[in-house]
Design a protein around this motif. Structure first.
Motif, PDB file in Angstrom:
ATOM      1  N   UNK A   1     -34.243 -31.414  -1.497  1.00  0.00           N
ATOM      2  CA  UNK A   1     -33.786 -29.679  -1.715  1.00  0.00           C
ATOM      3  C   UNK A   1     -32.553 -29.731  -0.508  1.00  0.00           C
ATOM      4  N   UNK A   2     -32.592 -30.530   0.499  1.00  0.00           N
ATOM      5  CA  UNK A   2     -31.287 -30.685   0.735  1.00  0.00           C
ATOM      6  C   UNK A   2     -29.655 -31.100  -0.051  1.00  0.00           C
ATOM      7  N   UNK A   3     -30.248 -31.291  -0.161  1.00  0.00           N
ATOM      8  CA  UNK A   3     -29.168 -32.478  -1.688  1.00  0.00           C
ATOM      9  C   UNK A   3     -28.473 -31.137  -2.567  1.00  0.00           C
ATOM     10  N   UNK A   4     -30.207 -30.693  -2.943  1.00  0.00           N
ATOM     11  CA  UNK A   4     -29.351 -28.746  -3.709  1.00  0.00           C
ATOM     12  C   UNK A   4     -28.180 -28.307  -3.057  1.00  0.00           C
TER      13      UNK A   4
ATOM     14  N   UNK B   1     -21.934 -29.025  -4.282  1.00  0.00           N
ATOM     15  CA  UNK B   1     -21.988 -27.918  -5.281  1.00  0.00           C
ATOM     16  C   UNK B   1     -21.984 -28.006  -7.151  1.00  0.00           C
ATOM     17  N   UNK B   2     -22.113 -29.635  -7.159  1.00  0.00           N
ATOM     18  CA  UNK B   2     -22.914 -29.713  -8.915  1.00  0.00           C
ATOM     19  C   UNK B   2     -24.115 -31.167  -8.372  1.00  0.00           C
ATOM     20  N   UNK B   3     -24.807 -30.967  -8.044  1.00  0.00           N
ATOM     21  CA  UNK B   3     -26.122 -31.695  -7.655  1.00  0.00           C
ATOM     22  C   UNK B   3     -25.863 -33.060  -9.290  1.00  0.00           C
ATOM     23  N   UNK B   4     -26.151 -32.273 -10.440  1.00  0.00           N
ATOM     24  CA  UNK B   4     -25.991 -32.892 -11.669  1.00  0.00           C
ATOM     25  C   UNK B   4     -24.475 -34.501 -11.818  1.00  0.00           C
TER      26      UNK B   4
ATOM     27  N   UNK C   1     -15.484 -38.861   0.413  1.00  0.00           N
ATOM     28  CA  UNK C   1     -16.115 -37.758  -0.444  1.00  0.00           C
ATOM     29  C   UNK C   1     -16.822 -35.966  -0.164  1.00  0.00           C
ATOM     30  N   UNK C   2     -16.933 -35.335  -0.026  1.00  0.00           N
ATOM     31  CA  UNK C   2     -17.956 -34.541   0.211  1.00  0.00           C
ATOM     32  C   UNK C   2     -18.934 -34.596   0.047  1.00  0.00           C
ATOM     33  N   UNK C   3     -19.433 -35.038  -1.355  1.00  0.00           N
ATOM     34  CA  UNK C   3     -21.067 -36.093  -1.610  1.00  0.00           C
ATOM     35  C   UNK C   3     -21.618 -37.082  -1.081  1.00  0.00           C
ATOM     36  N   UNK C   4     -20.198 -37.775  -0.212  1.00  0.00           N
ATOM     37  CA  UNK C   4     -21.023 -38.639  -0.073  1.00  0.00           C
ATOM     38  C   UNK C   4     -22.402 -38.661   1.210  1.00  0.00           C
TER      39      UNK C   4
END
Length: 79
Positions: A1-4, A8-11, A37-40
């Motif tokens: 859930x934290x990842x979601x 901004x785009x989980x997929x 990146x913000x996703x790292x």
């Protein structure tokens, strides 16, 4: 859930992770782009929370071994 909640785009974040997990980085600039990146951070935290000996967790540990110290400090559970 934290990842979601953290990306901004989980997929897209998970697709990018699967590419990196399964095929590695295309080169140094690809690796550096991931590290900055913000996703790292959220994707690595998510991967580290997976069961021991999972492909996700093992690959995240490999990536973190070469990551900048600041990223390690923010992501590793024992940091």
């Amino acid at each position: 859930m934290d990842l979601v909640r953290s990306v901004s785009d989980t997929g897209r974040a998970l697709r990018d992770w699967l590419r990196i997990r399964d095929h590695g980085f295309a080169g140094g600039s690809d690796r550096d782009a991931f590290f900055s990146s913000l996703e790292a951070r959220p994707i690595l935290r998510w991967a580290l929370q997976q069961r021991r000996a999972s492909m996700d967790r093992d690959r995240a540990l490999e990536i973190l071994a070469d990551a900048p110290d600041a990223l390690k400090a923010e992501v590793e559970p024992d940091a």
